[in-house]
Design a protein around this motif. Structure first.
Motif, PDB file in Angstrom:
ATOM      1  N   GLY A  14       0.753  -1.341  -0.216  1.00  0.00           N
ATOM      2  CA  GLY A  14       0.043  -0.070  -0.061  1.00  0.00           C
ATOM      3  C   GLY A  14       0.818   1.362  -0.032  1.00  0.00           C
ATOM      4  N   SER A  15       1.955   1.383   0.777  1.00  0.00           N
ATOM      5  CA  SER A  15       2.972   2.411   0.788  1.00  0.00           C
ATOM      6  C   SER A  15       3.722   2.819  -0.670  1.00  0.00           C
ATOM      7  CB  SER A  15       3.900   2.156   1.805  1.00  0.00           C
ATOM      8  OG  SER A  15       3.324   2.057   3.156  1.00  0.00           O
ATOM      9  N   MET A  16       3.803   1.719  -1.341  1.00  0.00           N
ATOM     10  CA  MET A  16       4.347   1.772  -2.625  1.00  0.00           C
ATOM     11  C   MET A  16       3.452   2.558  -3.538  1.00  0.00           C
ATOM     12  SD  MET A  16       5.561  -1.036  -5.223  1.00  0.00           S
ATOM     13  CE  MET A  16       3.873  -1.608  -5.531  1.00  0.00           C
ATOM     14  N   PHE A  17       2.264   2.437  -3.401  1.00  0.00           N
ATOM     15  CA  PHE A  17       1.127   3.031  -4.141  1.00  0.00           C
ATOM     16  C   PHE A  17       1.123   4.412  -3.701  1.00  0.00           C
ATOM     17  CE2 PHE A  17       0.380  -0.957  -6.305  1.00  0.00           C
ATOM     18  CZ  PHE A  17       0.089  -0.724  -7.498  1.00  0.00           C
ATOM     19  N   VAL A  49      -6.221   3.368 -10.457  1.00  0.00           N
ATOM     20  CA  VAL A  49      -6.706   1.991 -10.889  1.00  0.00           C
ATOM     21  C   VAL A  49      -5.876   1.023 -10.784  1.00  0.00           C
ATOM     22  CG1 VAL A  49      -7.458   1.142 -13.272  1.00  0.00           C
ATOM     23  CG2 VAL A  49      -8.156   3.367 -12.872  1.00  0.00           C
ATOM     24  N   LEU A  50      -4.629   0.991 -10.820  1.00  0.00           N
ATOM     25  CA  LEU A  50      -3.432  -0.092 -10.740  1.00  0.00           C
ATOM     26  C   LEU A  50      -3.617  -0.607  -9.051  1.00  0.00           C
ATOM     27  CD1 LEU A  50      -0.145   0.564 -12.565  1.00  0.00           C
ATOM     28  CD2 LEU A  50      -1.866  -1.087 -12.775  1.00  0.00           C
ATOM     29  N   ALA A  51      -3.824   0.354  -8.140  1.00  0.00           N
ATOM     30  CA  ALA A  51      -3.950   0.082  -6.867  1.00  0.00           C
ATOM     31  C   ALA A  51      -5.007  -0.836  -6.477  1.00  0.00           C
ATOM     32  CB  ALA A  51      -4.091   1.216  -6.088  1.00  0.00           C
ATOM     33  N   GLY A  52      -6.223  -0.640  -7.237  1.00  0.00           N
ATOM     34  CA  GLY A  52      -7.536  -1.614  -7.049  1.00  0.00           C
ATOM     35  C   GLY A  52      -7.137  -2.673  -7.462  1.00  0.00           C
ATOM     36  N   GLY A  60      -6.528  -1.497  -1.722  1.00  0.00           N
ATOM     37  CA  GLY A  60      -6.236  -0.416  -2.933  1.00  0.00           C
ATOM     38  C   GLY A  60      -7.076   1.107  -2.229  1.00  0.00           C
ATOM     39  N   ALA A  61      -8.239   0.718  -1.795  1.00  0.00           N
ATOM     40  CA  ALA A  61      -8.917   1.966  -1.266  1.00  0.00           C
ATOM     41  C   ALA A  61      -8.297   2.548  -0.158  1.00  0.00           C
ATOM     42  CB  ALA A  61     -10.217   1.544  -1.028  1.00  0.00           C
ATOM     43  N   PHE A  62      -7.658   1.712   0.800  1.00  0.00           N
ATOM     44  CA  PHE A  62      -7.130   2.293   1.893  1.00  0.00           C
ATOM     45  C   PHE A  62      -5.605   2.995   1.807  1.00  0.00           C
ATOM     46  CE2 PHE A  62      -3.897   1.757   5.212  1.00  0.00           C
ATOM     47  CZ  PHE A  62      -4.503   2.579   6.515  1.00  0.00           C
ATOM     48  N   SER A  63      -4.981   2.580   0.483  1.00  0.00           N
ATOM     49  CA  SER A  63      -3.817   3.097   0.213  1.00  0.00           C
ATOM     50  C   SER A  63      -4.146   4.610  -0.435  1.00  0.00           C
ATOM     51  CB  SER A  63      -2.982   2.317  -0.953  1.00  0.00           C
ATOM     52  OG  SER A  63      -3.838   2.164  -2.003  1.00  0.00           O
ATOM     53  N   PRO A  91     -11.405  23.450  -6.071  1.00  0.00           N
ATOM     54  CA  PRO A  91     -12.287  22.714  -6.997  1.00  0.00           C
ATOM     55  C   PRO A  91     -12.066  21.372  -7.464  1.00  0.00           C
ATOM     56  CG  PRO A  91     -11.494  24.720  -8.046  1.00  0.00           C
ATOM     57  CD  PRO A  91     -10.950  24.821  -6.778  1.00  0.00           C
ATOM     58  N   THR A  92     -10.531  20.882  -7.507  1.00  0.00           N
ATOM     59  CA  THR A  92     -10.202  19.888  -8.022  1.00  0.00           C
ATOM     60  C   THR A  92     -10.145  18.603  -6.838  1.00  0.00           C
ATOM     61  OG1 THR A  92      -7.982  20.366  -7.899  1.00  0.00           O
ATOM     62  CG2 THR A  92      -9.045  20.557  -9.962  1.00  0.00           C
ATOM     63  N   PHE A  93     -10.698  18.977  -5.552  1.00  0.00           N
ATOM     64  CA  PHE A  93     -10.320  17.970  -4.720  1.00  0.00           C
ATOM     65  C   PHE A  93     -11.091  16.808  -4.848  1.00  0.00           C
ATOM     66  CE2 PHE A  93     -11.300  16.427  -0.148  1.00  0.00           C
ATOM     67  CZ  PHE A  93      -9.937  16.135   0.052  1.00  0.00           C
ATOM     68  N   GLY A  94     -12.245  16.947  -5.285  1.00  0.00           N
ATOM     69  CA  GLY A  94     -12.940  15.685  -5.782  1.00  0.00           C
ATOM     70  C   GLY A  94     -12.528  14.410  -6.418  1.00  0.00           C
ATOM     71  N   PHE A  95     -11.524  14.939  -7.271  1.00  0.00           N
ATOM     72  CA  PHE A  95     -10.770  14.028  -8.130  1.00  0.00           C
ATOM     73  C   PHE A  95      -9.931  13.211  -7.199  1.00  0.00           C
ATOM     74  CE2 PHE A  95     -11.664  17.134 -11.342  1.00  0.00           C
ATOM     75  CZ  PHE A  95     -12.111  16.199 -12.320  1.00  0.00           C
ATOM     76  N   ILE A  96      -9.503  14.109  -5.948  1.00  0.00           N
ATOM     77  CA  ILE A  96      -8.583  13.199  -4.979  1.00  0.00           C
ATOM     78  C   ILE A  96      -9.374  12.103  -4.325  1.00  0.00           C
ATOM     79  CG2 ILE A  96      -7.220  13.488  -2.864  1.00  0.00           C
ATOM     80  CD1 ILE A  96      -6.229  16.312  -4.136  1.00  0.00           C
ATOM     81  N   VAL A  97     -10.798  12.658  -3.822  1.00  0.00           N
ATOM     82  CA  VAL A  97     -11.618  12.037  -3.079  1.00  0.00           C
ATOM     83  C   VAL A  97     -11.746  10.625  -4.137  1.00  0.00           C
ATOM     84  CG1 VAL A  97     -13.863  11.688  -2.050  1.00  0.00           C
ATOM     85  CG2 VAL A  97     -12.606  13.759  -1.832  1.00  0.00           C
ATOM     86  N   SER A  98     -12.265  10.920  -5.159  1.00  0.00           N
ATOM     87  CA  SER A  98     -12.769   9.585  -6.151  1.00  0.00           C
ATOM     88  C   SER A  98     -11.523   8.950  -6.383  1.00  0.00           C
ATOM     89  CB  SER A  98     -13.055  10.426  -7.654  1.00  0.00           C
ATOM     90  OG  SER A  98     -11.659  10.590  -8.255  1.00  0.00           O
ATOM     91  N   PHE A  99     -10.174   9.090  -5.992  1.00  0.00           N
ATOM     92  CA  PHE A  99      -9.269   7.878  -6.218  1.00  0.00           C
ATOM     93  C   PHE A  99      -9.679   6.819  -5.075  1.00  0.00           C
ATOM     94  CE2 PHE A  99      -6.325  11.300  -7.614  1.00  0.00           C
ATOM     95  CZ  PHE A  99      -6.674  11.409  -8.825  1.00  0.00           C
ATOM     96  N   ILE A 100     -10.128   7.012  -4.051  1.00  0.00           N
ATOM     97  CA  ILE A 100     -10.696   5.935  -3.022  1.00  0.00           C
ATOM     98  C   ILE A 100     -11.618   4.839  -3.816  1.00  0.00           C
ATOM     99  CG2 ILE A 100     -11.273   5.611  -0.720  1.00  0.00           C
ATOM    100  CD1 ILE A 100     -10.441   8.548  -0.115  1.00  0.00           C
ATOM    101  N   ILE A 101     -12.762   5.420  -4.119  1.00  0.00           N
ATOM    102  CA  ILE A 101     -13.685   4.918  -4.945  1.00  0.00           C
ATOM    103  C   ILE A 101     -13.332   4.131  -6.033  1.00  0.00           C
ATOM    104  CG2 ILE A 101     -16.033   5.107  -5.811  1.00  0.00           C
ATOM    105  CD1 ILE A 101     -16.319   7.773  -4.331  1.00  0.00           C
ATOM    106  N   VAL A 102     -12.649   4.913  -6.962  1.00  0.00           N
ATOM    107  CA  VAL A 102     -11.753   4.385  -8.283  1.00  0.00           C
ATOM    108  C   VAL A 102     -11.057   2.924  -7.869  1.00  0.00           C
ATOM    109  CG1 VAL A 102      -9.847   4.469  -9.921  1.00  0.00           C
ATOM    110  CG2 VAL A 102     -11.574   6.381  -9.489  1.00  0.00           C
ATOM    111  N   ALA A 103     -10.342   2.937  -6.909  1.00  0.00           N
ATOM    112  CA  ALA A 103      -9.544   1.752  -6.373  1.00  0.00           C
ATOM    113  C   ALA A 103     -10.359   0.656  -5.710  1.00  0.00           C
ATOM    114  CB  ALA A 103      -8.359   2.161  -5.340  1.00  0.00           C
ATOM    115  N   PHE A 104     -11.204   1.147  -4.974  1.00  0.00           N
ATOM    116  CA  PHE A 104     -12.124   0.017  -4.437  1.00  0.00           C
ATOM    117  C   PHE A 104     -13.087  -0.595  -5.383  1.00  0.00           C
ATOM    118  CE2 PHE A 104     -16.266  -1.316  -2.624  1.00  0.00           C
ATOM    119  CZ  PHE A 104     -15.790  -2.128  -1.279  1.00  0.00           C
TER     120      PHE A 104
END
Length: 199
Positions: A14-17, A49-52, A60-63, A91-104
């Motif tokens: 997880g740390s690697m990602f 995506v790769l993390a998930g 993946g979501a945790f990382s 305004p772009t913070f939503g993309f950062i939040v989305s990474f959690i959902i993306v990986a999951f």
């Protein structure tokens, strides 16, 4: 992962990602020619995506969650080496939040059936989630708490996303193929995947 808890190997992966996300956010600082038409070619969605796909939905979501928290406490891991709680209002913070959902979601799609087609579909679905969630967050931000540019509309918000879209679609397919090959050649024979199967 055993008994629902992350082990040392899980945390290392997880740390690697987390590190890859920080690099992917600022890849143009290393290779500045990856700015095309003023649009930086970042690799954040690719690594999310790769993390998930490689770590599984939970790890993946945790990382990705760890990456977000690390940036919010001040580490300069976001794009343009930004960090700190002020990013919450960007305004772009939503993309950062989305990474959690993306990986999951990407991880969930391939957890039970690890076929190449599933990996590619999962990667494309993950990328679509990133665009849909992030763009709607950005639109809401400009409407409610950030001064919007002159003439800003919902259509314009999506028009801005046209420029990075071809890159992200190509990278999604690449991520699916790469993850499938890594899983079949390395992870399927490793203690990491065996741990996940036992959990």
């Amino acid at each position: 992962m055993k008994n629902g808890k992350f082990g040392a190997l899980d945390l290392t992966m997880g740390s690697m990602f987390v590190a890859l996300m920080a690099i992917g956010a600022n890849i143009t600082s290393i290779v500045p020619f990856l700015v095309i038409g003023g649009v930086p070619i970042t690799l954040q969605t690719f690594f999310a995506v790769l993390a998930g796909l490689l770590l599984g939905s939970r790890l993946g979501a945790f990382s990705m969650f760890t990456y977000m928290i690390l940036g919010l406490v001040g580490a300069p891991v976001f794009a343009q080496f930004k960090g700190g709680a002020a990013v919450l209002l960007a305004p772009t913070f939503g993309f950062i939040v989305s990474f959690i959902i993306v990986a999951f979601v990407a991880g969930k799609i391939v957890e039970n059936k690890r076929h190449l087609s599933r990996y590619i579909i999962a990667a494309i679905v993950g990328t679509a989630i990133n665009y849909i969630f992030g763009t709607h967050w950005m639109y809401a931000a400009y409407i409610f708490w950030v001064d919007a540019p002159s003439g800003f509309t919902y259509s314009l918000a999506w028009y801005w996303m046209v420029f990075p879209l071809p890159k992200d679609v190509v990278l999604a397919v690449v991520a699916g193929i790469l993850a499938f090959r890594v899983d079949k050649s390395v992870l399927s024979k490793s203690n990491f995947r065996n741990q996940q199967n036992v959990a």
